[in-house]
Design a protein around this motif. Structure first.
Motif, mmCIF file in Angstrom:
data_model
loop_
_atom_site.group_PDB
_atom_site.id
_atom_site.type_symbol
_atom_site.label_atom_id
_atom_site.label_comp_id
_atom_site.label_asym_id
_atom_site.label_seq_id
_atom_site.Cartn_x
_atom_site.Cartn_y
_atom_site.Cartn_z
ATOM 1 N N LEU A 214 0.823 -1.206 0.000
ATOM 2 C CA LEU A 214 0.000 0.000 0.000
ATOM 3 C C LEU A 214 0.860 1.259 0.000
ATOM 4 O O LEU A 214 0.533 2.253 -0.676
ATOM 5 N N SER A 218 0.812 4.090 -2.957
ATOM 6 C CA SER A 218 0.491 5.489 -2.671
ATOM 7 C C SER A 218 1.580 6.425 -3.170
ATOM 8 O O SER A 218 1.297 7.495 -3.731
ATOM 9 N N VAL A 243 -7.059 -0.596 -2.862
ATOM 10 C CA VAL A 243 -6.448 -0.137 -1.610
ATOM 11 C C VAL A 243 -7.300 -0.534 -0.409
ATOM 12 O O VAL A 243 -6.777 -0.866 0.666
ATOM 13 N N LEU A 246 -6.524 -4.233 0.303
ATOM 14 C CA LEU A 246 -5.225 -4.403 0.958
ATOM 15 C C LEU A 246 -5.270 -3.957 2.420
ATOM 16 O O LEU A 246 -4.661 -4.594 3.298
ATOM 17 N N LEU A 247 -5.983 -2.879 2.684
ATOM 18 C CA LEU A 247 -6.121 -2.435 4.073
ATOM 19 C C LEU A 247 -6.898 -3.450 4.904
ATOM 20 O O LEU A 247 -6.533 -3.742 6.060
ATOM 21 N N ALA A 302 -5.268 4.849 2.581
ATOM 22 C CA ALA A 302 -5.174 3.521 3.182
ATOM 23 C C ALA A 302 -3.770 3.200 3.659
ATOM 24 O O ALA A 302 -3.593 2.421 4.609
ATOM 25 N N ALA A 303 -2.748 3.763 3.019
ATOM 26 C CA ALA A 303 -1.366 3.423 3.373
ATOM 27 C C ALA A 303 -0.999 3.853 4.794
ATOM 28 O O ALA A 303 -0.454 3.041 5.565
#
Length: 722
Positions: A214, A218, A243, A246-247, A302-303
């Motif tokens: 992520l 980003s 995203v 993945l989160l 999300a990152a």
């Protein structure tokens, strides 16, 4: 009133008698002006004829008090802004009770009285009144106000006194709970910590994959958008769904974080594990909303949320690793020979114990305790500001986007590592030196003072002190060695082992020593078989008026005298140790003051400077203090704050210096984290209020949070570099 009436009657009768023999000149009458002109203003007030008539007709009437020639003692006035005369107060008080006197009498007596008050005693009354007022108000008028620092210190003391009962009650409850829970064996505790470390490390590595992915997405989405296909920017389901997925995968793999969050909430604790849930909810809500409305114009944040969850798991791993290093050392070494205790003189080594080490290591560090109070306020402020931006600016459709930006910027990434990463680095280094600290509480106790109490064995461990020569004067060597071994054993000198070996080689035995006495000049003495025996340095022998050889060149010798006569000289060799030299240099760099609690008369600050080429600037107290501190180092430690399994000064210095540095780094890292949190909250609120979302995209916000994470990592690394 009767006494006052009698005084007035006597005064009037005396005045009548004095005036009875006088003849009035023709054409003249006695008047007040004539009397004052003849006798001056200081004369007494004459009585009037009308007063005599009134006195004869009304003998029971109380008359007002006339002015006396002698000024009565003035009472001290009260604090008033306007100075007033005491006699005026007396007249007012007396006039408050009306007297049954006719108007004609008042006209005859009161007017002259008031006139005499103003003319006779005005200057004197004014001077006395001002002087008494200044004496009474001198302290209040001339005292300088307290400085601001002292006033703030007094307020802080009052607040601390009011909060201390609550804090003491909380600490007492915590200790009661710890006492009720029995401590496990160190072997069992080490095994559980090892299993926990393996499980957390495995999960931490698995969680790192989606979190790092992520972060890469980003950064590339912000800096190099041409690397992505066109569908990435046109299809909201692809961009936001990727995203978001993945989160969500990161959160599933980091299951221990949510388990810990639930357990902390049950205890009414609000930690970073609980706080990590809100940014995740906000970002997932933003992903779902963008997918539904098909808005692919921006990348959800999300990152940073995934990295926060990953670092929460990493913080738990650091705490488990620190505990495992400590428990493993305690289990492998068995009963520890030494423990670090902090006394009024400084940190000192005492006889160690394991009881209480487990409970002390389980106590929370200050960064975690601050989270219980600060995080709810911070997250609540972020939520309120989100409502202000969305409702005040009529942008309710951007609620999840604004909320995620404020939460992501306000919850720092370094918060889970502030208290755990420095402790993990400290225990990792100390484990190589045979030492361990019991968590942050143990490190705070071990490194609490800025002084270290050093004994003879700390500075010169066994094997570094040896006998380099012996010379006797008129006595047999057997008697000399026997006397020397007896005195060193009775005095507890570190040279006891040297003389015991010499005594065994000569085949002699120890004698009985009576009247042991320590001298301030650096020696000991006593009585053996009726002979007075003293033993010490050359300086001590000169003070005791013992004649020494002229060609004496022994700098670290021990001299023995019997009945005032020198009988032997023992040349002692002190071999410096590299570990001790490193420890003294480390103490010098860390501004830690050594306190010499030595029994040997040869070990002085000058000897340390010559042998180790280091000016550690130690404290050399008097002989009674040195003996008391030396005996204190032989006692049992009350708390197992830090354990030491090796001899020498180096492990002791590493433990004390490292513990102090660890506590300092935890405080600094915590302060910087909260400073970055406030800056992020203010900056994100300002940008969202202006709808400047280009400056709040996923890449820029990720870099911002990583930059505030960098001080925490660097400060934690400084814990093991000293």
């Amino acid at each position: 009133m009767s006494e006052r009436h009698d005084d007035i009657a006597d005064m009037l009768s005396e005045t009548k008698r004095l005036l009875g023999d006088l003849k009035t000149p023709e054409g003249e009458e006695f008047s007040l002006d004539n009397i004052l002109a003849e006798y001056g203003q200081g004369a007494a007030e004459p009585a009037q004829k009308e007063a005599d008539v009134v006195k004869e007709e009304l003998p029971e009437v109380e008359l007002p008090v006339p002015v006396s020639p002698v000024q009565p003692e003035l009472p001290k006035p009260k604090r008033e802004k306007v100075l007033q005369f005491p006699r005026m107060f007396a007249n007012r008080e007396e006039s408050s009770e009306p007297a049954p006197v006719e108007e004609e009498q008042e006209a005859v007596t009161e007017e002259p009285v008031k006139e005499m008050q103003q003319e006779v005693s005005l200057e004197e009354l004014l001077s006395r009144t001002v002087q008494s007022a200044l004496e009474e108000q001198d302290d209040e008028l001339l005292d300088e106000p307290l400085p601001l620092k002292e006033r703030l210190g007094a307020w802080g003391t009052k607040i601390g006194e009011r909060l201390r009962p609550l804090l003491d009650l909380r600490v007492q409850r915590r200790h009661v709970q710890e006492d009720e829970t029995p401590e496990p064996e160190m072997e069992q505790a080490a095994k559980e910590a090892k299993r926990l470390c393996r499980r957390l490390y495995r999960q931490w590595m698995f969680t790192a994959v989606p979190a790092v992915l992520l972060a890469v997405v980003s950064i590339f989405d912000t800096g190099w958008p041409q690397l992505f296909p066109v569908i990435w920017f046109e299809n909201a389901a692809v961009r936001c769904g990727t995203v978001g997925g993945l989160l969500l995968l990161t959160c599933v793999l980091a299951f221990p974080v949510w388990k810990e969050a639930v357990s902390e909430l049950k205890r009414s604790h609000f930690t970073c594990d609980v706080a990590a849930a809100l940014p995740v909810v906000a970002v997932l809500g933003d992903c779902v909303y963008s997918t539904v409305v098909k808005d692919a114009s921006y990348l959800p944040l999300a990152a940073p949320a995934a990295l926060l969850v990953w670092l929460c798991l990493g913080g738990r791993l650091c705490a488990a690793t620190a505990a495992y290093d400590a428990y493993r050392l305690a289990d492998m070494g068995g009963r520890p020979p030494y423990a670090v205790a902090v006394t009024a003189a400084g940190a000192c080594k005492q006889r160690g114990k394991l009881q209480g080490f487990y409970h002390i290591s389980r106590q929370e560090d200050p960064s975690r305790r601050i989270q219980h109070l600060a995080l709810p306020l911070l997250l609540g402020a972020a939520t309120v500001l989100t409502g202000v931006v969305c409702i005040g600016r009529e942008r309710v459709d951007e609620f999840f986007r604004v909320w995620s930006a404020l939460l992501t910027a306000s919850v720092p990434l370094g918060l889970p590592l502030c208290g755990t990463l420095p402790l993990r680095n400290l225990n990792r280094r100390l484990s190589h030196s045979g030492c361990a600290v019991a968590g942050y509480a143990g490190a705070r106790a071990a490194g609490g003072g800025k002084r270290m109490v050093l004994t003879d064995q700390d500075l010169f461990p066994p094997g570094t002190v040896s006998l380099n020569g012996l010379k006797t004067y008129g006595e047999e060597i057997g008697k000399v060695v026997s006397y020397a071994a007896t005195v060193t054993r009775a005095a507890g000198s570190p040279l006891e082992g040297v003389f015991e070996q010499l005594l065994a080689s000569e085949g002699g035995g120890r004698r009985r020593l009576d009247d042991l006495h320590f001298y301030e000049e650096g020696g000991v003495g006593g009585t053996i078989r009726g002979e007075t025996v003293i033993m010490g340095s050359a300086y001590f022998m000169k003070k005791m008026h013992v004649t020494l050889p002229r060609d004496l060149k022994v700098k670290t010798g021990v001299f023995l005298a019997v009945d005032g006569q020198l009988v032997a000289i023992f040349a002692i060799k002190y071999q410096p140790s590299r570990n001790v030299e490193w420890a003294l240099r480390a103490l010098r760099r860390s501004r830690t003051v050594p306190v010499l609690a030595v029994r040997s008369s040869n070990i002085t600050p000058g000897l340390l400077k010559r042998k180790f080429s280091v000016d550690a600037k130690p404290l050399y107290p008097n002989v009674s203090t040195r003996l008391a501190l030396s005996d204190l180092c032989k006692e049992q430690a009350e708390c197992a704050n830090a354990l030491i399994y090796r001899e020498g000064l180096m492990p002791f210095a590493e433990t004390v210096i490292g513990s102090r540095r660890c506590c300092r780094m935890v405080r600094w890292a915590t302060a910087l984290c909260w400073l970055g949190s406030l800056c992020g909250l203010w900056l994100s609120y300002y940008l969202t209020n202006l709808a400047a979302y280009d400056a709040l995209n996923a890449g820029y916000l990720l870099v911002f949070t990583l930059l505030w994470l960098l001080p925490t990592v660097l400060l934690a690394d400084l814990t093991r570099r000293y």
